[in-house]
Structures are given as C-alpha cells and as structure tokens.
Design a protein around this motif. Sequence first.
Motif, PDB file in Angstrom:
ATOM      1  N   HIS A 122       0.826  -1.218   0.000  1.00 58.29           N
ATOM      2  CA  HIS A 122       0.000   0.000   0.000  1.00 58.29           C
ATOM      3  C   HIS A 122       0.856   1.263   0.000  1.00 58.29           C
ATOM      4  N   THR A 123       1.962   1.206   0.700  1.00 54.60           N
ATOM      5  CA  THR A 123       2.829   2.393   0.748  1.00 54.60           C
ATOM      6  C   THR A 123       3.406   2.689  -0.634  1.00 54.60           C
ATOM      7  N   LEU A 124       3.868   1.624  -1.302  1.00 50.18           N
ATOM      8  CA  LEU A 124       4.434   1.827  -2.638  1.00 50.18           C
ATOM      9  C   LEU A 124       3.366   2.315  -3.617  1.00 50.18           C
ATOM     10  N   GLU A 125       2.166   1.723  -3.521  1.00 52.60           N
ATOM     11  CA  GLU A 125       1.052   2.160  -4.398  1.00 52.60           C
ATOM     12  C   GLU A 125       0.732   3.633  -4.187  1.00 52.60           C
ATOM     13  N   MET A 126       0.681   4.045  -2.922  1.00 52.25           N
ATOM     14  CA  MET A 126       0.369   5.441  -2.607  1.00 52.25           C
ATOM     15  C   MET A 126       1.419   6.371  -3.233  1.00 52.25           C
ATOM     16  N   LEU A 127       2.712   6.009  -3.071  1.00 56.49           N
ATOM     17  CA  LEU A 127       3.769   6.875  -3.605  1.00 56.49           C
ATOM     18  C   LEU A 127       3.684   6.951  -5.125  1.00 56.49           C
ATOM     19  N   ARG A 128       3.488   5.795  -5.760  1.00 56.23           N
ATOM     20  CA  ARG A 128       3.342   5.763  -7.220  1.00 56.23           C
ATOM     21  C   ARG A 128       2.150   6.596  -7.661  1.00 56.23           C
ATOM     22  N   SER A 129       1.031   6.449  -6.945  1.00 57.32           N
ATOM     23  CA  SER A 129      -0.191   7.142  -7.353  1.00 57.32           C
ATOM     24  C   SER A 129      -0.030   8.652  -7.243  1.00 57.32           C
ATOM     25  N   LYS A 130       0.916   9.078  -6.411  1.00 57.64           N
ATOM     26  CA  LYS A 130       1.154  10.526  -6.278  1.00 57.64           C
ATOM     27  C   LYS A 130       2.312  10.989  -7.155  1.00 57.64           C
ATOM     28  N   GLY A 131       2.704  10.114  -8.095  1.00 55.64           N
ATOM     29  CA  GLY A 131       3.673  10.541  -9.111  1.00 55.64           C
ATOM     30  C   GLY A 131       5.140  10.408  -8.724  1.00 55.64           C
TER      31      GLY A 131
END
Lengths: 306, 306
Positions: free
Chosen positions: B48-57
Amino acid sequence: MNDGASPSIPQLLSPQNATDLFHSVDAFLFDCDGVIWKGDKLIDGVPHTLEMLRSKGKKLIFVTNNSTKSRRQYAKKFHSLGIAVTEEEIFSSSFAAAMFLKVNEFPPEKKVYVIGEEGILDELELAGFIGLGGPEDGKKMVHLKPNYLFEHDKNVGAVVVGLDQYINYYKLQYATLCIRENPGCLFVATNRDAVGHMTDLQEWPGAGCMVAAVCGSTQKEPIVVGKPSTFMMDFLLKKYQISTSRMCMVGDRLDTDILFGKNAGCRTLLVLSGVTTQSTLQDPTNDILPEYFTSKISDLLNLLGP
Amino acid sequence: MNDGASPSIPQLLSPQNATDLFHSVDAFLFDCDGVIWKGDKLIDGVPHTLEMLRSKGKKLIFVTNNSTKSRRQYAKKFHSLGIAVTEEEIFSSSFAAAMFLKVNEFPPEKKVYVIGEEGILDELELAGFIGLGGPEDGKKMVHLKPNYLFEHDKNVGAVVVGLDQYINYYKLQYATLCIRENPGCLFVATNRDAVGHMTDLQEWPGAGCMVAAVCGSTQKEPIVVGKPSTFMMDFLLKKYQISTSRMCMVGDRLDTDILFGKNAGCRTLLVLSGVTTQSTLQDPTNDILPEYFTSKISDLLNLLGP
C-alpha cells in the motif's frame, strides 16, 4: 621491534657470520612449511642439517602456524619424513589455541566451536575441552528458506578459527552466531597467514583467509595465538629455560616468522626456500628485516661444516 | 558527507516533516532486504505504501546490495510478493558488477571468475561477458596431495565476489590464484555487507564475509560497486534525470544505505525494520546520521494519508 637506531641491513649468511651466529645461540627455532618441507616434500639437505645441529648440542624447536595437525600428528609427519622429533619439541598453533584457553581458565564445561581441521580438535581434547564443528561440519549444508532458524549451541564460549579446507557457509554461520550472540564468546585465531604451501607445487589460502571471513561477518577482531604473536614463547621459555637472546628464529615468512623472532627478542634468519623472495626482502616497502638471510637451512651445514 | 556545520540530529518522522520530505522529493530509492522484505516475507504495509507513492507521481527505484539475483530474478520476486516492479526500476549489485566491467571496457574475450550465485552470472551473460565458477563450482573439492597442481584459467581477467552460500576452498583457491597470478586481474566486490536477512528469522554472513576471505588470501583490496560506493548512481542519474537532491534514499543500514545516500547527495531516511536498532543509531560512536528515521516504510502511509 626497533633497536632505536636505523634498522640494520640483512646480511647474507657467510662462513664468518654463520660461525658467529652458531656460537651465540643455544636453540634454533624452525618454522616448518617452507623451511623443513613444502607440502609433503622435504627441502634439500634438511635431515643432515638438523643432525649436525643436534650433534653439536643445539636445542631444536619447531614452531609452526599450520593448525591442521596436532603436535602428535606433526611428530608422525616428521618421522614419516625420516626426522626424529618429539612432540615436546613441536609448538603448533593448534596447541597454542588450546593452551590459550587453558591459561585463560576457559571453563571446561563450556564448548569450543572450531573452523579448522583435526589438529585443533585433537589439541582441545588433550587439554580437556569439548570441541564442536571442524571436519564433522564439513559436509553440512544450509537451506535458506522461510521460517528456517539456524540453531547454535548457546554454551559455546569460544570460537577457534584456523586453516580449513572444508570451509563452508554452515560453519561460517555457526561461528558468526556464536561470536555475535553468545555473551562473552571468545574469537581466537590460530594465525593469519594469507597463504601457505599446502602442497609442494603451489600456495593455497591459509588461515588468514578463514579468519578474515569471520572478521568480515562479525566485524570483530580475533585474538591471534600463532606467530607473530608471542603467546607460544611463554611455553617455550618455561620448558627450555633459555634466554630469547640465545635463540635464533629461522623462517621463510617476514610477517610471521621474522616478526615473531624480533618481537620475542630472538636472533633471526630468513630462508628463501618458502614464500619470500630476495626481491621481496629487499623491497623498499618491506620494513620487517631479519638479521641474516640465506637460501635454505642446509646452507648452515655447508658454511659450518659437518 | 558533512555540510560544514556540526552534523544534524536525525529526526523521527512526523506528519509535518514527512509532508515536507514528500514534497521536496521526486524519487524514492528503496533498499530491499530489511525495508521491503525480510527473507521471503514482506514487511507490513509495504504494497500500500508503494502504491500510494506511485499514485502521487513519485518514481520508485530499488537499490539492493544483494547480488544473489539478477534484475530479472528480482522483478520476479517482487511479482511473487504481489508488487509490480519492472526490471528497469531495479539496481542490484549483480547488475552493478557487470556494468562496472562494461564501463571499464573489460575485453569480452577475457573471462570473469565468480564467487557468488546465479544473479552475477546472469548479469554478466546479459552484458556479453563469459562467467566461470559460481554455483557450478559449489560442489567441487580439492585434494591436497603431493604433486597436485590446481590449474586455473590464465584468461580470467576479473574476479567478482558476492554473497555465496556455496562458498568452498575450491572457489577460494581459484579466485586467489587468478588475482595473484593473472597480470592485471581485477578484484571486484559486489558489496561488503557483514550480514543480511537471507531468511526472515535471522541474519546470515553477507558478501562482506566472502570478500574479506579473498582479501585475506590475496592481501588485496577490492573495487566495491554496491552501496555505499556511488557507482550505481551514475546509471540511475542517466536513466531518471532527477537531481540527487530530489531523491530520498530509504534503507535499514547505516554503513551502506544511509552512507550511500549521503555520499550521493540524496535525502536520507533510516527504517528500523531491518538490521539497525534505534540504540545503534543513537550510539555516540555512530557517525553516520540519516536526516530522518522511522520504524518502517508504511509509516509514510500513516503520516501522509492514502
């Protein structure tokens, strides 16, 4: 050790200085590998040279960093090569490791984990200690898989590391866990020789290789009991009652044999029959200088006469 | 690296400083072992942490010293753990070793002897080099006997040493002979980590153990291509065109990850989910200080929100 003045230039052994050396010395301390033999082959003229020295009343003492054999096993090797040497004349680093634990009152109920060969386990047993590892662990494998916990004996209070031709990841992990996790666990190195003539034709990684590996994984430094540490000298002195100034250390290595001799206050003779060449000796970057050097120990026989 | 003033005290990550860090950084560089996983187990909250960072560019880059896998094998490991990562986002020390030879125009007709595992051999092959040793030599034995000569390929021009759970005396002698006897032979270390979480439950000897062994037998120092050396940073910079001041290195080791980040001019965040404890971080003898520290990367998710 430096005598305060600039270091003297090593003298090539000559009839004159060999005679002077001979008369000023009561005991000759010989390294074995590269001095007496290479692998399983005697170096030329060794038996006659040793006989001559003995016949003239000199004590002969054999001080070897090779820990793969015990004193008993070394005596057998000498005999098999036709040289009469008793166990008591041999000071091996395997013996030194056991004696280090003895002198430091290592509790006999604690155990000793060994990266090394038979010699260390034999000497530990003779000294009344319980050894683990060594050859027995030579074929053990590890299986890096989830939920796998590598167990080690929490009762191991010392790890002894010497030359081990059966070194493997199992032993490295075992020794590393003991040193890192068992409170107060000692880390003892038989010696730190980089390479040695394990066979007559070439050099092989020495105990310095295995010791460095354990330093690499534990980030700790060992207590070294073999040359150039003078730990073995205490036993020698007790046994022979000869002043170190009347001993001559004969060896083929600058950083172990010659340094050991100098550290202990002995006379020193480098032979070029092992790992050191004359150009290494005379290289300006070398600051370990023997008093004398010669090609091999039988030069003593030629220079002094039978 | 020191900014000239006295070193700053590491800040515990908080909602405020996490937000500041987040906005000032375009790429997060993650170490893997102890940050993303331990052995084969994901650390809590990582996906989830990696997804969040990716989703914020944010760019995500994975920089690992573990050389046992190639980039391709690492991508598979990520996928098997349910995380989408491409080969191009992974910078492993196995890749770095092959790239070091490439950049230094190592002649492709020369050979490379490997103490290490599949990852190094894979990357060497992908880069067009001929690798020898590694797993293939894992079961080879030596027989120390008179007149036995251990042969090695005189055409080996580089030895690469990484973590090798199948380390043995055969490989140590092979590597030692190449380095000592083949003129100009390079000695390349993937990294010098003392230990690593090869399994989830405990630490095991790392590449630093094997590298030290070869240093011990050759008395030479290697060229290190993994962290904390900044060799891999050149590839990163070429690929991502992001200033290092807008990168944040996230790792669990002070002497590799955090030092690497500082050496390269990155922001630095230490996580306590791997080998470093808060008391080690705050020990007065430690002089490698990250800008921030926190317990695990999912703290970013909690502090910044989804």
